[in-house]
Structures are given as structure tokens and as C-alpha cells.
Design a protein around this motif. Structure first.
Motif, PDB file in Angstrom:
ATOM      1  N   VAL A  82       0.846  -1.280   0.107  1.00  0.00           N
ATOM      2  CA  VAL A  82      -0.042  -0.175   0.080  1.00  0.00           C
ATOM      3  C   VAL A  82       0.697   1.289  -0.067  1.00  0.00           C
ATOM      4  CG1 VAL A  82      -1.787   1.327   1.493  1.00  0.00           C
ATOM      5  CG2 VAL A  82      -1.705  -1.296   1.057  1.00  0.00           C
ATOM      6  N   VAL A  83       2.028   1.305   0.775  1.00  0.00           N
ATOM      7  CA  VAL A  83       2.863   2.472   0.718  1.00  0.00           C
ATOM      8  C   VAL A  83       3.497   2.869  -0.429  1.00  0.00           C
ATOM      9  CG1 VAL A  83       5.227   3.251   1.640  1.00  0.00           C
ATOM     10  CG2 VAL A  83       3.292   2.183   3.228  1.00  0.00           C
ATOM     11  N   VAL A  84       4.058   1.535  -1.313  1.00  0.00           N
ATOM     12  CA  VAL A  84       4.581   2.001  -2.645  1.00  0.00           C
ATOM     13  C   VAL A  84       3.574   2.660  -3.514  1.00  0.00           C
ATOM     14  CG1 VAL A  84       5.437   0.823  -4.651  1.00  0.00           C
ATOM     15  CG2 VAL A  84       6.388   0.215  -2.501  1.00  0.00           C
ATOM     16  N   ALA A  85       2.485   1.854  -3.512  1.00  0.00           N
ATOM     17  CA  ALA A  85       1.284   2.298  -4.538  1.00  0.00           C
ATOM     18  C   ALA A  85       0.865   3.782  -4.081  1.00  0.00           C
ATOM     19  CB  ALA A  85      -0.029   1.354  -4.413  1.00  0.00           C
ATOM     20  N   VAL A  86       0.445   4.196  -2.899  1.00  0.00           N
ATOM     21  CA  VAL A  86       0.546   5.472  -2.495  1.00  0.00           C
ATOM     22  C   VAL A  86       1.332   6.576  -2.992  1.00  0.00           C
ATOM     23  CG1 VAL A  86      -0.113   6.762  -0.477  1.00  0.00           C
ATOM     24  CG2 VAL A  86      -1.331   4.901  -0.733  1.00  0.00           C
ATOM     25  N   LEU A  87       2.577   6.040  -2.715  1.00  0.00           N
ATOM     26  CA  LEU A  87       3.887   6.970  -3.041  1.00  0.00           C
ATOM     27  C   LEU A  87       3.736   7.202  -4.672  1.00  0.00           C
ATOM     28  CD1 LEU A  87       6.725   5.476  -0.885  1.00  0.00           C
ATOM     29  CD2 LEU A  87       5.545   7.885  -0.893  1.00  0.00           C
ATOM     30  N   ALA A  88       3.327   6.184  -5.356  1.00  0.00           N
ATOM     31  CA  ALA A  88       3.424   6.051  -7.026  1.00  0.00           C
ATOM     32  C   ALA A  88       2.434   6.988  -7.568  1.00  0.00           C
ATOM     33  CB  ALA A  88       3.329   4.765  -7.431  1.00  0.00           C
ATOM     34  N   PHE A  89       0.910   7.025  -6.815  1.00  0.00           N
ATOM     35  CA  PHE A  89      -0.186   7.368  -7.382  1.00  0.00           C
ATOM     36  C   PHE A  89      -0.879   8.206  -6.577  1.00  0.00           C
ATOM     37  CE2 PHE A  89       0.287   3.121  -9.271  1.00  0.00           C
ATOM     38  CZ  PHE A  89       0.655   3.268 -10.581  1.00  0.00           C
ATOM     39  N   GLY A  90      -0.430   8.261  -5.248  1.00  0.00           N
ATOM     40  CA  GLY A  90      -1.307   9.134  -4.380  1.00  0.00           C
ATOM     41  C   GLY A  90      -1.568  10.472  -4.676  1.00  0.00           C
ATOM     42  N   LEU A  91      -0.797  11.088  -5.070  1.00  0.00           N
ATOM     43  CA  LEU A  91      -0.604  12.730  -5.368  1.00  0.00           C
ATOM     44  C   LEU A  91      -1.273  13.118  -6.797  1.00  0.00           C
ATOM     45  CD1 LEU A  91       2.846  13.623  -3.589  1.00  0.00           C
ATOM     46  CD2 LEU A  91       0.283  14.209  -2.763  1.00  0.00           C
ATOM     47  N   PHE A  92      -1.521  12.072  -7.329  1.00  0.00           N
ATOM     48  CA  PHE A  92      -1.954  12.714  -8.780  1.00  0.00           C
ATOM     49  C   PHE A  92      -3.531  13.104  -8.665  1.00  0.00           C
ATOM     50  CE2 PHE A  92       1.754  10.399 -10.192  1.00  0.00           C
ATOM     51  CZ  PHE A  92       2.119  11.299 -11.187  1.00  0.00           C
ATOM     52  N   PRO A  93      -4.353  12.507  -8.021  1.00  0.00           N
ATOM     53  CA  PRO A  93      -5.562  13.087  -7.791  1.00  0.00           C
ATOM     54  C   PRO A  93      -5.496  14.446  -7.340  1.00  0.00           C
ATOM     55  CG  PRO A  93      -5.539  10.698  -6.784  1.00  0.00           C
ATOM     56  CD  PRO A  93      -4.091  11.191  -7.279  1.00  0.00           C
ATOM     57  N   VAL A  94      -4.747  14.679  -6.271  1.00  0.00           N
ATOM     58  CA  VAL A  94      -4.419  15.932  -5.462  1.00  0.00           C
ATOM     59  C   VAL A  94      -4.125  16.921  -6.747  1.00  0.00           C
ATOM     60  CG1 VAL A  94      -3.230  17.309  -3.963  1.00  0.00           C
ATOM     61  CG2 VAL A  94      -3.755  15.000  -3.524  1.00  0.00           C
ATOM     62  N   LEU A  95      -3.186  16.448  -7.581  1.00  0.00           N
ATOM     63  CA  LEU A  95      -2.762  17.426  -8.710  1.00  0.00           C
ATOM     64  C   LEU A  95      -3.941  17.677  -9.656  1.00  0.00           C
ATOM     65  CD1 LEU A  95      -0.572  18.764 -10.351  1.00  0.00           C
ATOM     66  CD2 LEU A  95      -0.101  16.425 -11.584  1.00  0.00           C
ATOM     67  N   ALA A  96      -4.824  16.915  -9.995  1.00  0.00           N
ATOM     68  CA  ALA A  96      -6.029  17.032 -10.807  1.00  0.00           C
ATOM     69  C   ALA A  96      -6.753  18.047  -9.939  1.00  0.00           C
ATOM     70  CB  ALA A  96      -6.727  15.937 -10.956  1.00  0.00           C
ATOM     71  N   MET A  97      -6.974  17.969  -8.829  1.00  0.00           N
ATOM     72  CA  MET A  97      -8.152  18.893  -8.003  1.00  0.00           C
ATOM     73  C   MET A  97      -7.340  20.288  -7.808  1.00  0.00           C
ATOM     74  SD  MET A  97      -9.697  16.685  -5.083  1.00  0.00           S
ATOM     75  CE  MET A  97      -8.275  15.925  -4.322  1.00  0.00           C
ATOM     76  N   VAL A  98      -6.008  20.495  -7.558  1.00  0.00           N
ATOM     77  CA  VAL A  98      -5.396  21.859  -7.241  1.00  0.00           C
ATOM     78  C   VAL A  98      -5.421  22.487  -8.709  1.00  0.00           C
ATOM     79  CG1 VAL A  98      -4.383  21.208  -5.270  1.00  0.00           C
ATOM     80  CG2 VAL A  98      -3.091  21.137  -7.270  1.00  0.00           C
ATOM     81  N   SER A  99      -5.229  21.804  -9.774  1.00  0.00           N
ATOM     82  CA  SER A  99      -5.082  22.395 -10.924  1.00  0.00           C
ATOM     83  C   SER A  99      -6.319  23.040 -11.301  1.00  0.00           C
ATOM     84  CB  SER A  99      -4.829  21.503 -11.913  1.00  0.00           C
ATOM     85  OG  SER A  99      -3.571  20.730 -11.733  1.00  0.00           O
ATOM     86  N   ILE A 100      -7.494  22.820 -11.095  1.00  0.00           N
ATOM     87  CA  ILE A 100      -8.594  23.436 -11.232  1.00  0.00           C
ATOM     88  C   ILE A 100      -8.737  25.018 -10.833  1.00  0.00           C
ATOM     89  CG2 ILE A 100     -11.176  23.372 -10.842  1.00  0.00           C
ATOM     90  CD1 ILE A 100     -11.126  20.718 -10.255  1.00  0.00           C
ATOM     91  N   ARG A 101      -8.453  25.461  -9.844  1.00  0.00           N
ATOM     92  CA  ARG A 101      -8.566  26.678  -9.397  1.00  0.00           C
ATOM     93  C   ARG A 101      -7.585  27.183  -8.517  1.00  0.00           C
ATOM     94  NH1 ARG A 101     -13.472  28.195  -6.953  1.00  0.00           N
ATOM     95  NH2 ARG A 101     -14.581  26.515  -8.219  1.00  0.00           N
ATOM     96  N   ARG A 102      -6.574  26.533  -8.163  1.00  0.00           N
ATOM     97  CA  ARG A 102      -5.204  26.959  -7.315  1.00  0.00           C
ATOM     98  C   ARG A 102      -4.373  27.895  -7.998  1.00  0.00           C
ATOM     99  NH1 ARG A 102      -7.386  27.256  -2.361  1.00  0.00           N
ATOM    100  NH2 ARG A 102      -8.278  25.328  -1.831  1.00  0.00           N
ATOM    101  N   THR A 103      -3.274  28.149  -7.676  1.00  0.00           N
ATOM    102  CA  THR A 103      -2.473  29.240  -8.135  1.00  0.00           C
ATOM    103  C   THR A 103      -1.423  28.340  -8.625  1.00  0.00           C
ATOM    104  OG1 THR A 103      -0.972  29.485  -6.075  1.00  0.00           O
ATOM    105  CG2 THR A 103      -2.635  31.031  -6.263  1.00  0.00           C
ATOM    106  N   ARG A 104      -0.536  29.131  -9.528  1.00  0.00           N
ATOM    107  CA  ARG A 104       0.537  28.308 -10.433  1.00  0.00           C
ATOM    108  C   ARG A 104       1.332  27.883  -9.328  1.00  0.00           C
ATOM    109  NH1 ARG A 104       3.034  29.992 -15.237  1.00  0.00           N
ATOM    110  NH2 ARG A 104       5.165  28.962 -15.531  1.00  0.00           N
TER     111      ARG A 104
END
Length: 429
Positions: A82-104
Motif C-alpha cells: 500500500v505504501v508503494v502504491a500510494v507513493l506512486a499514485f497518491g498525489l495525482f488526484p491531488v494534482l488534478a484537483m488543485v489544477s482547477i482553481r489553485r495558483t501556479r
């Protein structure tokens, strides 16, 4: 009754579940977001869109790889899997969300964290996956290493991103060969070549897209500056032509008639009064025939700021239906000059040793007016202790805005708390 039933058979909750008020509010919010992003720089828009696409790609890849992750983890600890999978993919949903309205800056920070997190997953993979199923030929992290490269392309400039490809490809090849031991050097070299070659293609596409957007911004700023300068020159030429015509048609004619009449004449007196009225109107006229709309004004101010320092964050806000700005060219030039002086003052005096400063410009366009706010979180100063010979604030910023009809300027600062400069224009009368 047919087999499909009737409308009366549908539960009331199914019909009422669509709330028209909530739906209208959602659409209004979406329209407001689109309006706010319309004036973003092209580089920021492409960064935002690539962040959304790459984030969703990471989510999709993580879901698609779930069967392979489960299969390759049969001989590994569940927790470490689980740790390896989260490290590999866990931040990509966050990237998709912050790209909607957050700053550069936020988008790039999350992308950098996702890229580094993927490298950490590759580094610990040989420890976690010490035995693999016989039918498996490659580690799943090796196959989707392009995700880390895409995140690096968003986070950093081309040179660090290329370095990431090289280092990451070596790490991915070593991790793959550690899990599937082969003593053939060429197998290791082949793994590296495949990883680096495929990822180089993705990296080139991302770098080229961002470079093209930056080029659009540069050309747009140059075009806006040239258009404003041409508009100002044309306005001055028209004013000179109008004044020359007035001198020729009214003043010279009146003087000629006066020289010929020799005696007092009611007709001559009336002509002289009309001429004086026209001259007074011409002298006191505040009408500027060349005006900038909201879009042009924002680009004009952005060009002025980025000419001083291209790294300053610039944000524009426009309110749909209330942004019918008509900004005279000379007014835009005055505001831009005051804003540029505020930026230069910050670059000269606000630096704090050992700490990175954040400098931002926010332009808000409303009905018939514009508000420009420059902020930094630097050293700040005591306004009451500014020497009299320091003309940057009193003359170049506040003085310029005081002399502008409908304009005003304000400076707020205190030691250690940064500085805020606000420039406001609300029309000429």
C-alpha cells in the motif's frame, strides 16, 4: 399499464432529487470560474490544463494497474504494498484537483511532490518485491514511470526535468532488474533505453506546450504595448490636428476680421466670444478618444509588471456584467508607471536575507473602474520615517495617482510585515 409503468410509478424523491436552485448555482459558479481564468496568462492556462490532464492520467493508470499490483504483491507485505502504491499514485488526484482553481505555485509544488514521491517508490520497490510471480516480466512501476516524468515537466524548468528523466530511468531500470535478476548487462541497458526513450517523448511534448504558451504571452504583451503606444500617438496627433484646425479656422479668422474692421463690430465681438469659448473647451477638455477595454487594460498592466520582473505573480479578476471598463491610454500609462515603480521599490528594498519573498499583483476590474494591488511579504518599512529625499513613494507612486483625475493611491507597510500598494481609478468625473 405497459411493462414500463407510468410517471406515477416513479418515486417522488427521484423527481425532486434534481434541485433547480442548486443546479443554477453550480452553473453560475462554473461561469464565474471561466470568467476569472479568461484573463490568465497563456502559460498559466496551459499549466492548469496539463495539471488536470496529468492528474487524471495518474488516477486512470493507478486504477488500471490495480490487478497487476495485487498480482505482484502476493509475496510482499500488504502494508508496504500500500505504501508503494500510494507513493506512486497518491498525489495525482491531488494534482488534478488543485489544477482547477489553485495558483501556479501550488500546482507546481504538488507536481514536484508527485515526481519525487514516484522516485521514492522506485527506490524502495526492490526491498518490498523480493519475489515475483513467474509469469510477470516487469515491475508495474517501471511500466508507468512516464507519470513521474509528466509531473516533473510541470514542476520544473526543462533542464531539471531532463535530469529527472535520466536519474529516474536509471532507478527504474535498476529496480526492474533487482526484482527480475538477470546477469546480462544488455538487459539492464535495454530497460534504461526503453524507459528514457519513451519518457523523453512525453517530456518533449509537455516542454513544447509550455514553451509555446510562454511565447504567446510574450507576443501578446509586445502587441498590447505596441497597440497602446500607437493609440496614444494617434490620439496626440488627432488632438494636434484638431487644435491646429481651431487656430486656423477661428483664431486667425477672428484676428484677420479685427484687423480689417478697424471699429467695434457686434458681429466681430460675437465671433471673438465663440473663439474664446472654443479655446477654453479645447484647453480644459479631458476627453481621450482612445480607450482600453478590460482585456486590453489587463494585458497592458501585466506587460508593465513583467518588463520589470517576469517572476512576479499576476492575477486578474473581472466580474461578469460589471467589467465595461473604458480606460484612457494616458490613464493606463500613469497607473502602469506607478505600479512599475512599486515593483522596483520592492525589488530594491524589501529583500530579507535567507528568505524567499512572494510578490503578487492583483488587478480587479469593475463597473467603470480598476483597482490594482501590489503586495510583498518582505522587510517592510515605517512610512513616517521615510526620508524627504526618497521620492519613489511620495512622488512616483502617490503623486502620480493624485494628479490623475479619478485616481488615488495608498501604501500600507510596517517593519517585518511586508508592503501593500493600492492604486485605484474610478473614472474622470
Amino acid at each position: 399499464m405497459t411493462a414500463f409503468g407510468t410517471l406515477d410509478d416513479v418515486p417522488a424523491t427521484s423527481v425532486a432529487s434534481v434541485d433547480p436552485v442548486r443546479t443554477a448555482r453550480w452553473w453560475r459558479g462554473l461561469a464565474a470560474l471561466a470568467e476569472r481564468t479568461k484573463d490568465e496568462a497563456a502559460a498559466d492556462r496551459i499549466l492548469r490544463r496539463l495539471g488536470s490532464i496529468f492528474g487524471l492520467a495518474g488516477v486512470i493508470a493507478g486504477v488500471v494497474e490495480i490487478p497487476e499490483i495485487i498480482d505482484q504483491s502476493r509475496f510482499a507485505s500488504l502494508g508496504w504494498t500500500v505504501v508503494v502504491a500510494v507513493l506512486a499514485f497518491g498525489l495525482f488526484p491531488v494534482l488534478a484537483m488543485v489544477s482547477i482553481r489553485r495558483t501556479r505555485a501550488t500546482i507546481q509544488a504538488v507536481a514536484a511532490a508527485a515526481a519525487i514521491s514516484y522516485l521514492i517508490a522506485l527506490a524502495i520497490a526492490p526491498v518490498v518485491y523480493q519475489e515475483m510471480p513467474g509469469h510477470t516480466t516487469s515491475l508495474y512501476l517501471y511500466r508507468v514511470f512516464a507519470l513521474g516524468v509528466l509531473a516533473a515537466a510541470l514542476a520544473w524548468r526543462p533542464s531539471p526535468a531532463i535530469g529527472y528523466v535520466v536519474v529516474g530511468s536509471v532507478l527504474a531500470a535498476l529496480a526492474n532488474r533487482a526484482v527480475f535478476p538477470q546477469e546480462d548487462f544488455w538487459s539492464l541497458a535495454g530497460d534504461f533505453a526503453r524507459a528514457a526513450g519513451l519518457c523523453a517523448l512525453f517530456l518533449w511534448c509537455a516542454i513544447y506546450a509550455r514553451a509555446a504558451a510562454a511565447r504567446v504571452d510574450r507576443e501578446s504583451a509586445i502587441a498590447s504595448s505596441r497597440a497602446a503606444a500607437a493609440a496614444g500617438a494617434a490620439a496626440r496627433d488627432r488632438e494636434r490636428a484638431r487644435f491646429a484646425a481651431l487656430i486656423h479656422d477661428a483664431v486667425l479668422s477672428t484676428l484677420l476680421d479685427a484687423s480689417r474692421a478697424g471699429t467695434e463690430s457686434p458681429v466681430l465681438r460675437g465671433q471673438a466670444e465663440r473663439t474664446l469659448t472654443q479655446l477654453e473647451a479645447a484647453r480644459g477638455s479631458d476627453i481621450e478618444p482612445d480607450l482600453l477595454n478590460a482585456h486590453s487594460a489587463v494585458h497592458f498592466l501585466r506587460a508593465a509588471v513583467h518588463e520589470v520582473n517576469s517572476g512576479i505573480e499576476f492575477t486578474a479578476r473581472r466580474w461578469a456584467g460589471f467589467d465595461d471598463l473604458r480606460l484612457p491610454v494616458h490613464t493606463a500609462g500613469t497607473i502602469a508607471a506607478a505600479l512599475a515603480e512599486a515593483v522596483r521599490n520592492s525589488l530594491r528594498h524589501a529583500t530579507v536575507p535567507g528568505r524567499a519573498l512572494r510578490r503578487t499583483v492583483t488587478v480587479t476590474v469593475s463597473a467603470g473602474g480598476i483597482r490594482v494591488v501590489f503586495r510583498d511579504d518582505g522587510a517592510g518599512f515605517d512610512l513616517g520615517k521615510v526620508p524627504a529625499d526618497r521620492l519613489g513613494v511620495s512622488v512616483s507612486i502617490l503623486g502620480r495617482m493624485r494628479q490623475l483625475a479619478g485616481g488615488a493611491g495608498f501604501v500600507e507597510s510596517s517593519p517585518g510585515e511586508g508592503t501593500t500598494v493600492t492604486l485605484v481609478w474610478g473614472g474622470d468625473g
